[in-house]
Motif scaffolding. Structure first.
Motif, PDB file in Angstrom:
ATOM      1  N   MET A 192       0.840  -1.200   0.000  1.00 27.10           N
ATOM      2  CA  MET A 192       0.000   0.000   0.000  1.00 27.10           C
ATOM      3  C   MET A 192       0.876   1.252   0.000  1.00 27.10           C
ATOM      4  O   MET A 192       0.372   2.363   0.126  1.00 27.10           O
ATOM      5  N   MET A 193       2.179   1.076  -0.163  1.00 33.37           N
ATOM      6  CA  MET A 193       3.137   2.170  -0.024  1.00 33.37           C
ATOM      7  C   MET A 193       3.620   2.726  -1.367  1.00 33.37           C
ATOM      8  O   MET A 193       4.462   3.613  -1.384  1.00 33.37           O
ATOM      9  N   GLY A 194       3.147   2.176  -2.495  1.00 34.47           N
ATOM     10  CA  GLY A 194       3.598   2.657  -3.795  1.00 34.47           C
ATOM     11  C   GLY A 194       4.958   2.116  -4.218  1.00 34.47           C
ATOM     12  O   GLY A 194       5.533   2.548  -5.205  1.00 34.47           O
ATOM     13  N   ARG A 195       5.476   1.156  -3.463  1.00 35.14           N
ATOM     14  CA  ARG A 195       6.764   0.520  -3.748  1.00 35.14           C
ATOM     15  C   ARG A 195       6.712  -0.910  -3.234  1.00 35.14           C
ATOM     16  O   ARG A 195       5.918  -1.212  -2.362  1.00 35.14           O
ATOM     17  N   THR A 196       7.567  -1.767  -3.771  1.00 36.52           N
ATOM     18  CA  THR A 196       7.507  -3.171  -3.370  1.00 36.52           C
ATOM     19  C   THR A 196       8.389  -3.498  -2.165  1.00 36.52           C
ATOM     20  O   THR A 196       8.301  -4.596  -1.634  1.00 36.52           O
TER      21      THR A 196
END
Length: 183
Positions: free
Chosen positions: A35-39
């Motif tokens: 949910m943070m825009g990054r993996t």
């Protein structure tokens, strides 16, 4: 079965990893979505975990269940993201399984989905849940298409209850025996 598991920075390590491990051992598919825009996600204990994808790349209609680990990430980050609210509403209102552990059941309960249902949650978060019957002494509680668990101590039981929901008690008992090395 195919499960969507949500990740945000500061998730509770054991709740996520143990649940993921048990469900994969049960031969189901688990997609870990950031949910943070990054993996790359930072865990509560300070480790970095690389998840499968970001939520922007996910079609929720492809999944049978939504799983939400607890920890500070659940109430400090997930509780403030409209996308999380949308996902909970979609799964709950579609009659699909919604499973949350530790503090994360408050994410479901604040919308009233646990109203007239039994649930458990990390002590102190029960006041943020609308209606329902708080079962403090239980580690894992299933009520209709909702599974809640109290804390990281119950992570394996939480995962086994998710497995049981879809595959039945005999399969869950077999998976438990395999996890215990009693094959």
């Amino acid at each position: 079965m195919k499960y969507l598991m949500l990740f945000a920075d500061h998730f509770e390590d054991t709740e996520a990893i143990a649940t993921l491990d048990v469900l994969l051992r049960g031969r189901d598919e688990v997609v870990s979505a950031s949910m943070m825009g990054r993996t790359e996600i930072k865990t509560k204990c300070g480790f970095t975990l690389t998840v499968n994808t970001t939520i922007e790349e996910v079609d929720p209609t492809e999944f049978d269940a939504l799983i939400i680990p607890g920890g500070p990430g659940s109430f400090k980050i997930l509780g403030r993201l409209p996308k999380v609210d949308e996902l909970i509403k979609y799964f709950a209102e579609s009659g699909k399984l919604v499973a949350a552990i530790c503090a994360a059941p408050f994410l479901i309960g604040r919308f009233g989905y646990l109203y007239d249902r039994e649930y458990t949650v990390f002590p102190g978060f029960e006041d943020q849940i609308l209606g329902g019957t708080y079962i403090r002494e239980e580690g894992v509680v299933q009520s209709d298409n909702f599974i809640t668990a109290k804390s990281m101590f119950y992570s394996i039981d939480f995962a086994l209850k998710i497995h049981e929901y879809f595959h039945g008690i005999e399969s869950a008992l077999s998976l438990r025996r395999a996890c215990q090395g009693e094959i």
